[in-house]
Write a protein that holds these residues in place. Structure first.
Motif, PDB file in Angstrom:
ATOM      1  N   GLN A   1     -20.238  -0.245  28.046  1.00 20.21           N
ATOM      2  CA  GLN A   1     -20.272   0.766  26.990  1.00 20.21           C
ATOM      3  C   GLN A   1     -20.986   1.989  27.540  1.00 20.21           C
ATOM      4  N   VAL A   2     -20.304   3.143  27.428  1.00 18.62           N
ATOM      5  CA  VAL A   2     -20.870   4.370  27.984  1.00 18.62           C
ATOM      6  C   VAL A   2     -21.182   5.415  26.916  1.00 18.62           C
ATOM      7  N   GLY A   3     -20.859   5.121  25.671  1.00 14.47           N
ATOM      8  CA  GLY A   3     -21.156   6.056  24.594  1.00 14.47           C
ATOM      9  C   GLY A   3     -20.802   5.473  23.248  1.00 14.47           C
ATOM     10  N   VAL A   4     -21.332   6.099  22.207  1.00 18.92           N
ATOM     11  CA  VAL A   4     -21.039   5.678  20.837  1.00 18.92           C
ATOM     12  C   VAL A   4     -21.273   6.876  19.918  1.00 18.92           C
ATOM     13  N   PHE A   5     -20.479   6.976  18.868  1.00 19.39           N
ATOM     14  CA  PHE A   5     -20.677   8.038  17.887  1.00 19.39           C
ATOM     15  C   PHE A   5     -20.191   7.574  16.524  1.00 19.39           C
ATOM     16  N   THR A   6     -20.726   8.193  15.484  1.00 18.87           N
ATOM     17  CA  THR A   6     -20.299   7.961  14.104  1.00 18.87           C
ATOM     18  C   THR A   6     -19.811   9.287  13.547  1.00 18.87           C
ATOM     19  N   SER A   7     -18.715   9.243  12.798  1.00 25.04           N
ATOM     20  CA  SER A   7     -18.140  10.466  12.268  1.00 25.04           C
ATOM     21  C   SER A   7     -17.578  10.247  10.873  1.00 25.04           C
ATOM     22  N   GLU A   8     -17.621  11.322  10.086  1.00 25.29           N
ATOM     23  CA  GLU A   8     -17.005  11.353   8.759  1.00 25.29           C
ATOM     24  C   GLU A   8     -15.746  12.219   8.760  1.00 25.29           C
TER      25      GLU A   8
END
Length: 64
Positions: A41-48
């Motif tokens: 895993q090289v990144g993570v994000f949360t979005s609306e």
């Protein structure tokens, strides 16, 4: 600065890398970005972002 997450995920797919939904509510999605072999895993994000929610739909990964 807002990031265009749909474009980011399309580029990620085009490069052969893997993304996976690791969290989801009715109004947000959390996506983890993985290396091309799907291992690290090289990144993570949360979005609306409604565009991102529509792009991801009910998929759990870009392999779906």
């Amino acid at each position: 600065m807002d990031t265009d997450r749909v474009t980011e995920l399309r580029r990620w797919e085009d490069s052969g890398a893997v993304w996976r939904v690791v969290g989801r509510t009715s109004s947000t999605v959390t996506v983890a970005l993985f290396s091309c072999d799907g291992g690290e895993q090289v990144g993570v994000f949360t979005s609306e972002d409604p565009r991102l929610l529509q792009f991801v739909g009910d998929r759990d990964t870009n392999a779906d």
